[in-house]
Design a protein around this motif. Structure first.
Motif, mmCIF file in Angstrom:
data_model
loop_
_atom_site.group_PDB
_atom_site.id
_atom_site.type_symbol
_atom_site.label_atom_id
_atom_site.label_comp_id
_atom_site.label_asym_id
_atom_site.label_seq_id
_atom_site.Cartn_x
_atom_site.Cartn_y
_atom_site.Cartn_z
ATOM 1 N N LYS A 248 1.202 4.106 -3.172
ATOM 2 C CA LYS A 248 1.022 5.541 -3.038
ATOM 3 C C LYS A 248 2.215 6.317 -3.620
ATOM 4 C CE LYS A 248 -1.890 5.293 1.091
ATOM 5 N NZ LYS A 248 -2.016 5.614 2.516
ATOM 6 N N GLU A 249 3.404 5.681 -3.603
ATOM 7 C CA GLU A 249 4.608 6.316 -4.151
ATOM 8 C C GLU A 249 4.826 5.942 -5.619
ATOM 9 O OE1 GLU A 249 7.678 4.962 -1.618
ATOM 10 O OE2 GLU A 249 6.944 6.032 0.169
ATOM 11 N N ASN A 250 3.825 5.252 -6.209
ATOM 12 C CA ASN A 250 3.897 4.785 -7.597
ATOM 13 C C ASN A 250 5.101 3.877 -7.836
ATOM 14 O OD1 ASN A 250 1.611 6.227 -8.453
ATOM 15 N ND2 ASN A 250 2.823 8.117 -8.638
ATOM 16 N N ASP B 239 -0.995 -1.832 -9.091
ATOM 17 C CA ASP B 239 -2.251 -2.130 -8.399
ATOM 18 C C ASP B 239 -2.423 -3.636 -8.215
ATOM 19 O OD1 ASP B 239 -4.935 -1.314 -7.402
ATOM 20 O OD2 ASP B 239 -5.584 -2.527 -9.105
ATOM 21 N N GLN C 183 0.835 -1.206 0.000
ATOM 22 C CA GLN C 183 0.000 0.000 0.000
ATOM 23 C C GLN C 183 0.873 1.262 0.000
ATOM 24 O OE1 GLN C 183 -2.826 -0.372 3.319
ATOM 25 N NE2 GLN C 183 -4.463 -0.403 1.795
ATOM 26 N N ARG C 184 1.944 1.250 0.789
ATOM 27 C CA ARG C 184 2.826 2.422 0.809
ATOM 28 C C ARG C 184 3.514 2.615 -0.555
ATOM 29 N NH1 ARG C 184 4.332 0.147 5.791
ATOM 30 N NH2 ARG C 184 6.295 -0.578 4.836
#
Length: 404
Positions: free
Chosen positions: A133-135, A139, A129-130
């Motif tokens: 968020k930082e691409n 997904d 998940q982290r």
């Protein structure tokens, strides 16, 4: 020629004596009526009377539990004496626990492994998940890590359930009394295999205190009982308010007192009766055991001023029961009556008698309807003494005879 008859003075005297005797017999040959026969009369005794209904019932334990083996194994030990009383929670049997203890240990280890995998999956999911968020990740990686985390959580739940099931089975290896009562004989000896393919019956516990007694009433008796109880409590009829008495076959009277505990939902149309149950205290040492035939008494009707006469005064003919009374002029009257319950050797008179009537209680065999008698009137309580007045008044009427 003349003949002279000789005269004998002695013969003449005998003739006159004979004529006098015959004349006296003719004067005393008149009928004299016998005197009226003596009888004893008393007014009916008035007192409060409770009419009882008597039944035959059977006793049954208030609770009975079959003790069975719920797990398979060899019976390791027995911890009670057959026929003794046991308390709730007392140890009864132990089935070898080794196999089930091992199953618990294995389930605990499996649970620990599943928890470790779940924690690793949770950490991986949080990391993805982290990174997302930082691409730094896709997904797809997040979805896969979340699925692995959820699968690990489900595995932990399954392992917990398996551990609980193993602990339950281990608990079944120790069998304790589910209730207090008297325990029967042990049906399986130590060393035998139990629980293989079935729940093996080991013994039975029956609770004797209190104890039930079952009996039946017919429809007429039931209505009489309900009517009486509603008189005492018009707002609500409760079976537990009805007092019951019980006696064993070898007991006199009804020494055991209990309460009505249960009334069936309705009258059985096949038998015309309703099932009832009473509950009675039965403390140790146990006096009443299940399966006995017992006598039961149930109060049915209460009369505040019932009229009672001694059983000796009652007669029976084709019309039913009757009494002989002393009427005006000491004439004997015949009175048909309807009898009720028997109380202490006396019979309740429901119909046909008044409180001020004089009933012939002694000498009934000498009295005839329409004939006169010579009554001795005694107090009503003297009926219990055989129709005789008290000793201090013996030979004298306690109440003056009625004037004609």
């Amino acid at each position: 020629m003349q003949f002279r008859i000789p005269v004998n003075p002695i013969r003449i005297m005998l003739i006159f004596l004979l004529l006098g005797t015959l004349s006296a017999c003719e004067q005393g040959n008149r009928y004299v009526a016998p005197p009226p026969p003596p009888v004893t009369a008393a007014q009916p005794l008035q007192r409060e009377v409770i009419e009882y209904l008597d039944f035959t019932g059977t006793t049954q334990s208030i609770a009975s539990v079959d003790i069975r083996a719920r797990v398979q194994g060899f019976l390791q030990s027995t911890h009670f004496k057959e026929g003794d009383s046991v308390k709730k929670g007392d140890l009864l049997y132990i089935i070898e626990p080794n196999t089930y203890q091992a199953a618990v240990d294995k389930a605990m280890a499996d649970l620990a492994g599943q928890k470790a995998q779940y924690e690793r999956a949770e950490i991986e999911y949080q990391r993805n998940q982290r990174l997302f968020k930082e691409n730094a990740t896709s997904d797809r990686e997040v979805v896969n890590s979340k699925a692995a985390r959820d699968s690990g959580k489900a595995s932990v739940t399954m392992a917990e359930a398996a551990l609980e099931n193993a602990r339950i089975n281990l608990g079944y290896t120790t069998i304790r009394a589910p209730l207090g009562g008297r325990i029967g004989r042990s049906l399986v000896d130590v060393g035998n295999l139990v629980g293989a393919g079935e729940f093996t019956l080991l013994t039975t516990i029956k609770q004797y205190d209190p104890i039930y007694a079952y009996f039946t009433l017919n429809e007429r008796q039931l209505l009489k009982v309900i009517k009486q109880e509603r008189k005492k409590n018009p707002d609500r009829y409760r079976p537990e308010d009805v007092v019951l008495s019980l006696a064993l076959a070898n007991e006199n009277g009804y020494p055991h007192e209990g309460r009505l505990d249960f009334v069936d939902l309705g009258v059985d149309q096949a038998t015309g009766t309703v099932l009832m149950r009473g509950v009675f205290p039965n403390p140790a040492p146990t006096a009443i055991v299940p399966g006995l035939f017992v006598r039961l008494r149930l109060p049915a009707e209460k009369q505040d001023k019932a009229l009672l006469v001694t059983e000796r005064a009652l007669g029976v003919d084709q019309l039913g029961n009757y009494l002989l009374l002393v009427g005006p002029g000491n004439d004997v009257e015949y009175r048909s009556v309807k009898v009720g319950a028997t109380v202490d050797g006396m019979r309740v008179i429901d119909e046909g008698l008044k409180a001020d009537d004089w009933v012939i209680v002694d000498g009934v065999q000498r009295a005839r309807p329409g004939a006169k008698v010579n009554p001795t009137r005694v107090d009503a309580s003297a009926q219990a003494r055989g129709g005789k007045p008290p000793e201090e008044n013996a030979g004298q009427p306690a109440i003056p005879p009625a004037k004609p």
